[in-house]
Design a protein around this motif. Structure first.
Motif, mmCIF file in Angstrom:
data_model
loop_
_atom_site.group_PDB
_atom_site.id
_atom_site.type_symbol
_atom_site.label_atom_id
_atom_site.label_comp_id
_atom_site.label_asym_id
_atom_site.label_seq_id
_atom_site.Cartn_x
_atom_site.Cartn_y
_atom_site.Cartn_z
ATOM 1 N N MET A 1 33.235 -55.648 -100.042
ATOM 2 C CA MET A 1 34.293 -56.078 -100.920
ATOM 3 C C MET A 1 34.211 -55.248 -102.204
ATOM 4 N N VAL A 2 35.369 -54.846 -102.669
ATOM 5 C CA VAL A 2 35.453 -54.073 -103.899
ATOM 6 C C VAL A 2 35.818 -55.029 -105.032
ATOM 7 N N VAL A 3 35.022 -55.012 -106.080
ATOM 8 C CA VAL A 3 35.296 -55.842 -107.251
ATOM 9 C C VAL A 3 35.995 -54.960 -108.284
ATOM 10 N N VAL A 4 37.223 -55.360 -108.660
ATOM 11 C CA VAL A 4 38.023 -54.604 -109.626
ATOM 12 C C VAL A 4 38.201 -55.465 -110.864
ATOM 13 N N SER A 5 37.772 -54.954 -112.007
ATOM 14 C CA SER A 5 37.973 -55.632 -113.276
ATOM 15 C C SER A 5 39.265 -55.081 -113.878
ATOM 16 N N THR A 6 40.220 -55.968 -114.112
ATOM 17 C CA THR A 6 41.540 -55.533 -114.583
ATOM 18 C C THR A 6 42.091 -56.534 -115.599
ATOM 19 N N PRO A 7 42.816 -56.057 -116.615
ATOM 20 C CA PRO A 7 43.390 -56.983 -117.595
ATOM 21 C C PRO A 7 44.511 -57.849 -117.024
ATOM 22 N N ASP A 8 45.196 -57.363 -116.009
ATOM 23 C CA ASP A 8 46.312 -58.114 -115.423
ATOM 24 C C ASP A 8 45.944 -58.510 -113.999
ATOM 25 N N ILE A 9 45.313 -59.679 -113.871
ATOM 26 C CA ILE A 9 44.852 -60.143 -112.563
ATOM 27 C C ILE A 9 46.014 -60.514 -111.644
ATOM 28 N N ALA A 10 47.179 -60.808 -112.215
ATOM 29 C CA ALA A 10 48.337 -61.181 -111.411
ATOM 30 C C ALA A 10 48.966 -59.972 -110.726
ATOM 31 N N ALA A 11 48.795 -58.793 -111.315
ATOM 32 C CA ALA A 11 49.366 -57.576 -110.726
ATOM 33 C C ALA A 11 48.380 -57.026 -109.695
ATOM 34 N N ILE A 12 48.643 -57.319 -108.450
ATOM 35 C CA ILE A 12 47.739 -56.894 -107.377
ATOM 36 C C ILE A 12 47.947 -55.406 -107.132
ATOM 37 N N PRO A 13 46.879 -54.614 -107.227
ATOM 38 C CA PRO A 13 47.027 -53.160 -107.053
ATOM 39 C C PRO A 13 47.113 -52.766 -105.576
ATOM 40 N N LEU A 14 48.159 -53.263 -104.903
ATOM 41 C CA LEU A 14 48.322 -52.906 -103.497
ATOM 42 C C LEU A 14 48.757 -51.456 -103.389
ATOM 43 N N LEU A 15 48.140 -50.794 -102.486
ATOM 44 C CA LEU A 15 48.431 -49.388 -102.280
ATOM 45 C C LEU A 15 49.647 -49.236 -101.381
ATOM 46 N N PRO A 16 50.324 -48.091 -101.420
ATOM 47 C CA PRO A 16 51.499 -47.904 -100.578
ATOM 48 C C PRO A 16 51.162 -48.099 -99.103
ATOM 49 N N GLY A 17 51.947 -48.928 -98.444
ATOM 50 C CA GLY A 17 51.762 -49.177 -97.021
ATOM 51 C C GLY A 17 50.827 -50.331 -96.706
ATOM 52 N N PHE A 18 50.069 -50.812 -97.674
ATOM 53 C CA PHE A 18 49.162 -51.930 -97.442
ATOM 54 C C PHE A 18 49.893 -53.246 -97.659
ATOM 55 N N GLU A 19 49.624 -54.211 -96.773
ATOM 56 C CA GLU A 19 50.221 -55.535 -96.889
ATOM 57 C C GLU A 19 49.109 -56.572 -96.999
ATOM 58 N N PRO A 20 49.307 -57.609 -97.813
ATOM 59 C CA PRO A 20 48.262 -58.634 -97.926
ATOM 60 C C PRO A 20 48.159 -59.471 -96.651
ATOM 61 N N LEU A 21 46.942 -59.666 -96.167
ATOM 62 C CA LEU A 21 46.693 -60.534 -95.012
ATOM 63 C C LEU A 21 46.277 -61.925 -95.473
ATOM 64 N N ILE A 57 33.429 -52.493 -110.064
ATOM 65 C CA ILE A 57 32.107 -53.032 -110.368
ATOM 66 C C ILE A 57 31.271 -53.003 -109.099
ATOM 67 N N ILE A 58 30.115 -52.372 -109.179
ATOM 68 C CA ILE A 58 29.183 -52.335 -108.051
ATOM 69 C C ILE A 58 27.896 -52.989 -108.529
ATOM 70 N N GLN A 59 27.646 -54.186 -108.032
ATOM 71 C CA GLN A 59 26.453 -54.927 -108.440
ATOM 72 C C GLN A 59 25.223 -54.301 -107.795
ATOM 73 N N ASN A 60 24.131 -54.268 -108.532
ATOM 74 C CA ASN A 60 22.886 -53.700 -108.032
ATOM 75 C C ASN A 60 22.080 -54.799 -107.340
ATOM 76 N N ASP A 61 22.409 -55.037 -106.071
ATOM 77 C CA ASP A 61 21.699 -56.038 -105.290
ATOM 78 C C ASP A 61 21.442 -55.472 -103.891
ATOM 79 N N LEU A 62 21.082 -56.321 -102.943
ATOM 80 C CA LEU A 62 20.776 -55.849 -101.594
ATOM 81 C C LEU A 62 21.995 -55.251 -100.884
#
Length: 166
Positions: A1-21, A57-62
């Motif tokens: 999972m990719v953790v993205v820190s963004t000021p506008d959490i409502a604006a989903i950064p969907l890439l062209p051609g990607f659809e939410p599942l 954000i990439i957490q330093n864990d296992l």
């Protein structure tokens, strides 16, 4: 999972051609699984202070190596590059064959097969069936009963989530 820190959490950064599942909102995080064909991106959007740029954000864990691979896939997708299969998030060949066996065992249970039928029909197909007391005290029986318990746990825990990669 990719953790993205963004000021506008409502604006989903969907890439062209990607659809939410799948989408879920919890507290100050927005979870999203997006798909384009067979490619999947798993995102966690976290609220950041205004005026801050979007950050990964990439957490330093296992799981740091898996998170780094997911971030690399996300970065490739944002540049419009081709995404191959996600080998880090996909089950191994052994895990896939075990899951298939467990689902076959559950199908056999649903069809009314006995543990002995399952043992010598699915689990040990090349073995000669054991009878009577030999079967009762056999390691084949114990192994088959463990697999039956695992198959039941898999179904109870929501095995269909495997198909969606949740």
């Amino acid at each position: 999972m990719v953790v993205v820190s963004t000021p506008d959490i409502a604006a989903i950064p969907l890439l062209p051609g990607f659809e939410p599942l799948v989408e879920a909102v919890g507290g100050n995080e927005h979870y999203l699984v997006a798909a384009k064909g067979a490619a999947r991106l798993r995102l966690c959007l976290r609220a950041a202070p205004p005026q801050c740029p979007d950050c990964l954000i990439i957490q330093n864990d296992l799981c740091a190596a898996a998170r780094l691979a997911a971030a690399t896939r996300f970065e490739r997708a944002t540049r419009g590059l081709r995404l191959g299969p996600d080998r880090v998030a996909s089950p191994s060949a052994y895990r896939r064959s075990r899951l298939a066996l467990l689902l076959d065992i559950q199908d056999g249970i649903d069809a009314g097969m006995s543990p002995r039928d399952l043992a010598f029909g699915l689990v040990f197909p090349r073995h000669r069936p054991l009878a009577g007391a030999t079967w009762k005290g056999s390691s084949e029986r114990r192994h088959t009963l463990r697999l039956i318990a695992d198959a039941r746990r898999l179904v109870i825990s929501g095995y269909r989530k495997l198909l969606r990669h949740d």
